[in-house]
Design an enzyme around this catalytic site. Structure first.
Site, PDB file in Angstrom:
ATOM      1  N   LYS A  37      37.691  85.383  19.365  1.00 28.89           N
ATOM      2  CA  LYS A  37      37.522  85.431  20.826  1.00 28.89           C
ATOM      3  C   LYS A  37      38.336  84.314  21.483  1.00 28.89           C
ATOM      4  O   LYS A  37      38.780  83.378  20.805  1.00 28.89           O
ATOM      5  CB  LYS A  37      36.042  85.296  21.164  1.00 28.89           C
ATOM      6  CG  LYS A  37      35.442  83.973  20.706  1.00 28.89           C
ATOM      7  CD  LYS A  37      33.926  83.995  20.713  1.00 28.89           C
ATOM      8  CE  LYS A  37      33.377  82.659  20.261  1.00 28.89           C
ATOM      9  NZ  LYS A  37      31.936  82.706  20.005  1.00 28.89           N
ATOM     10  N   TYR A 265      46.731  57.977  39.865  1.00 25.63           N
ATOM     11  CA  TYR A 265      45.806  58.296  40.964  1.00 25.63           C
ATOM     12  C   TYR A 265      44.557  57.438  40.898  1.00 25.63           C
ATOM     13  O   TYR A 265      43.972  57.226  39.835  1.00 25.63           O
ATOM     14  CB  TYR A 265      45.364  59.758  40.857  1.00 25.63           C
ATOM     15  CG  TYR A 265      46.451  60.762  41.135  1.00 25.63           C
ATOM     16  CD1 TYR A 265      47.097  60.801  42.370  1.00 25.63           C
ATOM     17  CD2 TYR A 265      46.823  61.684  40.161  1.00 25.63           C
ATOM     18  CE1 TYR A 265      48.088  61.736  42.621  1.00 25.63           C
ATOM     19  CE2 TYR A 265      47.812  62.624  40.406  1.00 25.63           C
ATOM     20  CZ  TYR A 265      48.438  62.648  41.643  1.00 25.63           C
ATOM     21  OH  TYR A 265      49.424  63.567  41.888  1.00 25.63           O
ATOM     22  N   MET A 313      48.120  66.256  36.495  1.00 27.05           N
ATOM     23  CA  MET A 313      48.281  67.668  36.126  1.00 27.05           C
ATOM     24  C   MET A 313      49.415  67.873  35.120  1.00 27.05           C
ATOM     25  O   MET A 313      49.282  68.613  34.152  1.00 27.05           O
ATOM     26  CB  MET A 313      48.527  68.525  37.367  1.00 27.05           C
ATOM     27  CG  MET A 313      48.512  70.016  37.065  1.00 27.05           C
ATOM     28  SD  MET A 313      48.944  71.040  38.455  1.00 27.05           S
ATOM     29  CE  MET A 313      47.524  70.876  39.508  1.00 27.05           C
TER      30      MET A 313
HETATM   31  C1  LIG Z   1      31.680  82.139  18.783  1.00 26.64           C
HETATM   32  C2  LIG Z   1      30.652  82.751  17.942  1.00 26.64           C
HETATM   33  C3  LIG Z   1      30.678  82.584  16.546  1.00 26.64           C
HETATM   34  C4  LIG Z   1      31.642  81.663  15.833  1.00 26.64           C
HETATM   35  O1  LIG Z   1      31.151  80.355  15.906  1.00 26.64           O
HETATM   36  P1  LIG Z   1      31.894  79.110  15.194  1.00 26.64           P
HETATM   37  O2  LIG Z   1      30.960  78.004  15.398  1.00 26.64           O
HETATM   38  O3  LIG Z   1      33.183  78.930  15.941  1.00 26.64           O
HETATM   39  O4  LIG Z   1      32.113  79.471  13.782  1.00 26.64           O
HETATM   40  C5  LIG Z   1      29.742  83.276  15.792  1.00 26.64           C
HETATM   41  N1  LIG Z   1      28.819  84.083  16.396  1.00 26.64           N
HETATM   42  C6  LIG Z   1      28.751  84.244  17.727  1.00 26.64           C
HETATM   43  C7  LIG Z   1      27.711  85.126  18.315  1.00 26.64           C
HETATM   44  C8  LIG Z   1      29.658  83.582  18.555  1.00 26.64           C
HETATM   45  O5  LIG Z   1      29.574  83.740  19.876  1.00 26.64           O
END
Ligand SMILES: *Cc1c(COP(=O)(O)O)cnc(C)c1O
Length: 377
Positions: A37, A265, A313
């Site tokens: 993801k 800044y 930035m």
């Molecule tokens: C992101 C996620 C993972 C992976 O987690 P890690 O700690 O990066 O290994 C596993 N299960 C779910 C439901 C997640 O959202």
């Protein structure tokens, strides 16, 4: 690498070896769900997924149907689990891209059943159990009712059941409690007709307390496959995961300013001595968060140089007084190794006051990703 102003190097060989190490530490029947993801935690989803497909991943997990559609473009040979909730207008993509949906509520079960009827084919689902995360999932005490509902609902095919740990990296006792709640749900499953289910609970940190005696037949791994430990002093360090990503920029200009001069800044830093400054070609628009202002360091010519004043930035100002050999154009390493010096993402995240997952996700689109394959180290 001399023609980029800010880039991330991503080592496909390290990714493959990490997956191999994780799988070798698990019983052979345990399936590997590769979590890709958020653009594979900023590493680049198509490249990461393609390599993981060739390296032994069995399934892929993404957050939503759009990520899933992008992943499906690579090929049809791998099951894709959507971890997040599917909005009503997104339902049609499930059949179109042959995705597995996660359900936790009666409403989702009804909606998806109707959708599957329209599509004319059964829709694969995983039931998620809330054992203490307090986010998605049916509360574990109500899981049996939900399982009966699914069994009685046409057009849905239950292919898996899972839960998610909230504190696998910080609270082993609570994780054990979550595991036990999940096991009680599994115990309530009918013995027949459930043998095919994919049963999974562990994310990277969960592996710390993974037990081969439990009826779990898959793990969902994100962070660890990218070579990052979920917390320091983890038992998982014995797996020797290799960092996959390093993050670099260049010195734009060098100049010297007298003691007492305010820097950047808000004048949050004032020079304590006559100082030679390097202005680095990366800022929070690239992924160096402002929480790194006056904290942390970068590596130039193999030496750590502290960040002075507020990160801006597009630029970050560093102290190179003790580095007379530095020149404009020199490579600046923000995360990763340079010569004998190393800034692991774990250390970067402490400076940035964020979790390593977030540090990876903060590296923006402006940063060119360069892919390479290294030999075994
Ligand atoms: C992101 C996620 C993972 C992976 O987690 P890690 O700690 O990066 O290994 C596993 N299960 C779910 C439901 C997640 O959202």
């Amino acid at each position: 690498m001399k023609h980029y102003r800010c880039w991330a190097e991503i080592d496909l060989g390290a990714l493959e070896r990490n997956l191999g190490r994780i799988r070798a530490a698990l019983p052979a029947h345990v399936k590997y769900v590769a979590v890709v993801k958020a653009d594979a935690y900023g590493h680049g989803m198509p490249q990461m997924a393609t390599r993981l497909m060739q390296s032994g991943a069995h399934l892929f997990a993404v957050a939503n149907v759009y990520e899933a559609a992008e992943l499906r473009e690579i090929g049809t040979g791998w099951p894709i689990l959507v971890l997040g909730p599917v909005l009503p207008e997104e339902e049609r993509y499930l059949a179109e891209y042959k995705l597995i949906a996660t359900v936790s509520t009666e409403d989702e079960i009804t909606r998806l059943s109707e959708r599957a009827k329209t599509a004319g084919e059964p829709l694969p689902i995983h039931l998620k159990i809330d054992t203490g995360m307090g986010r998605l999932g049916v509360w574990h005490e109500e899981a049996a009712r939900m399982l009966s509902l699914i069994a009685a609902t046409p057009h849905l095919r239950l292919e898996g059941i899972y839960t998610h740990f909230s504190s696998a990296d910080s609270d082993p006792a609570f994780t054990l409690e979550q595991r036990n709640r999940f096991l009680r749900v599994l115990d309530s499953l009918p013995a027949h007709g459930t043998e095919h289910l994919l049963v999974h609970a562990d994310n990277s940190a969960g592996l710390e307390t993974f037990s081969p005696d439990q009826p779990v037949n898959a793990v969902r791994i994100g962070l660890l496959q990218f070579g990052c430990l979920p917390y320091p002093d983890s038992f998982l360090s014995s797996l020797r995961p290799e960092p996959v990503l390093s993050f670099h920029a260049r010195i734009g200009i060098i100049k010297t300013l007298p003691a007492g001069t305010p820097i950047s800044y808000g004048q949050t830093h004032r020079l304590e001595r006559d100082t030679r400054l390097g202005v680095v070609t990366a800022g929070y628009g690239d992924g160096i968060p402002t929480t790194m202002s006056n904290r942390g360091a970068v590596i130039i010519r193999g030496k750590r140089c502290p960040i002075l004043g507020r990160v801006t930035m597009d630029q970050t100002i560093v102290d190179i007084t003790d580095l007379p050999e530095a020149n404009p154009g020199d490579t600046v390493t923000i995360i990763g190794r340079q010569a004998q010096e190393h800034i692991p993402v774990e250390e970067f995240s402490r400076w940035a006051q964020c979790v390593p997952w977030e540090a990876f996700c903060s590296i923006t689109k402006r940063v060119t990703r360069l892919y390479r394959t290294s030999r075994v180290q």
